[in-house]
Scaffold this active site. Structure first.
Site, short mmCIF file in Angstrom:
data_model
loop_
_atom_site.label_atom_id
_atom_site.label_comp_id
_atom_site.label_asym_id
_atom_site.label_seq_id
_atom_site.Cartn_x
_atom_site.Cartn_y
_atom_site.Cartn_z
N ARG A 78 0.80 -1.22 0.00
CA ARG A 78 0.00 0.00 0.00
C ARG A 78 0.83 1.28 0.00
O ARG A 78 1.88 1.34 0.64
CB ARG A 78 -0.94 0.00 1.21
N HIS A 103 -0.87 -2.57 -4.50
CA HIS A 103 -0.22 -3.39 -5.53
C HIS A 103 -0.16 -2.69 -6.89
O HIS A 103 -0.31 -3.32 -7.94
CB HIS A 103 -0.93 -4.74 -5.67
N HIS A 174 2.87 -12.92 -4.97
CA HIS A 174 1.69 -13.00 -4.11
C HIS A 174 1.05 -14.39 -4.13
O HIS A 174 -0.17 -14.52 -4.10
CB HIS A 174 0.66 -11.94 -4.55
N ASP A 246 -2.24 -9.65 8.48
CA ASP A 246 -2.00 -8.98 7.19
C ASP A 246 -1.10 -7.80 7.48
O ASP A 246 -1.49 -6.64 7.34
CB ASP A 246 -3.31 -8.54 6.55
N GLU A 308 5.08 -12.48 1.49
CA GLU A 308 5.45 -11.51 0.45
C GLU A 308 6.67 -10.71 0.91
O GLU A 308 6.55 -9.81 1.74
CB GLU A 308 4.28 -10.58 0.16
#
Length: 341
Positions: A78, A103, A174, A246, A308
């Protein structure tokens, strides 16, 4: 080995490439999106398991919205307010995530055809020319992403890029992993280890505040291997804001090193993650919601988990985060390895 994969909406012919070693490990990747479609590794009984989530058809990859198997760029994760300033000039990006950019915006790299620069039985190099102004970012960038399957049961992903102007670059993969098999159900019963003493705090829109929080005494502590579901439902604000894990973990050490692992007791498959980058987004698949996958599988919340490797999210706005700026003519180069044992 090259195989036909179908025709895109724009009439482009897509292919997939099968990479394999002598030990039964096999990866299937595509020039559509430079995406990882399948990854077969031997389990404790010698049977191969496809351990990444994926779609069945090219059309599904064109329409899918979960970045499954995707190569992500120019900037993964982000960017707050979908804008940034570089060399005194303001750049505006696509707002595709609560007023922020996620992304790279809506013109995703995983929805484009990539050229194949070279390929053999264990290795393929995909190339993309990203023009000046692409996704709102400055500078033309020549990008290469290579996949290699080694005799050590590694999937090695190498990123190489050179911009002609100062720009931002932060590429990642991803893929959603489920080490019990892509169609086996939840991945929250897997054991995860992260070599990180801290993570970056985020606000309600999952944009980092700039504050780095120690994991000790919190559900974010994976310094000792633990099952994902053990504390995912804890009464802890960062988990509640994200609907699970996350977050970006601040990796210990520097240089190319082992930073994470995951393991399934069901199959006996263990995966180790290596990178030369400072951060990793461990994502527990919170937003998967009934995606139709390969072989008729339906991917619900938590059916895959992501590792990631990255520069920290919104690093362009945080002076205390390592910068994602790449100068004109500088080489951007980074490697991530997923090793199975």
């Amino acid at each position: 080995m090259k195989r036909e994969f179908g025709m895109t909406k724009n009439g482009e012919k897509a292919s997939c490439y099968v990479l394999e070693n002598s030990k039964g490990m096999k990866a299937v990747v595509s020039d559509f999106g430079a995406a990882l479609l399948k990854l077969y590794v031997p389990d404790k009984n010698g049977k191969t398991q496809d351990v990444v989530l994926g779609y069945e058809t090219l059309e599904d990859y064109e329409n899918g919205g979960d970045s499954i198997g995707a190569t992500v760029g120019r900037v993964a994760n982000r960017i707050g307010q979908a804008e940034f300033e570089l060399n005194g000039k303001k750049y505006e990006l696509t707002k595709n995530d609560n007023g922020n950019t996620l992304h790279g915006g809506c013109n995703f790299y995983n929805k484009r055809m990539w050229n194949v620069k070279e390929e053999d039985d264990t290795h393929v190099v995909f190339a993309l020319l990203s023009p000046d102004g692409d996704q709102g970012f400055p500078g033309e960038v020549k990008i290469e992403v290579s996949y290699t399957v080694t005799e050590e049961n590694e999937l090695k992903i190498h990123y190489y890029a050179v911009p002609d102007q100062d720009t931002l670059l932060n590429m990642t993969n991803h893929s959603y992993f489920n080490l019990s098999g892509h169609a086996s159900g939840t991945a929250w019963d897997e054991k995860v280890w992260l070599d990180a003493d801290a993570f970056t705090e985020t606000d309600g829109e999952l944009i980092p505040t700039g504050k780095v929080i120690l994991v000790a005494g919190t559900p974010m502590d994976f310094r000792k291997e633990k099952v994902v579901e053990k504390e995912i439902g804890a009464d802890y604000e960062p988990l509640k804001l994200a609907g699970g894990y996350d977050h970006n973990w601040v990796l210990n050490g520097s240089g190319f090193r082992k930073v994470a692992s995951a393991a399934s007791d069901k199959t006996g498959i263990k995966m180790e993650v290596y990178t030369d980058l400072p951060g990793i987004q461990f994502y527990s698949g919170n937003f998967l919601a009934g995606s139709k996958g390969k072989e008729g599988a339906i991917y619900e919340k938590g059916y895959g988990i992501c590792f990631e490797t990255q520069y920290f999210p919104d690093a362009i706005h945080k002076e205390n985060f390592e910068s994602p700026i790449v100068k004109a003519k500088e080489v951007y180069e980074t490697t991530t390895v997923y090793k199975f044992c």
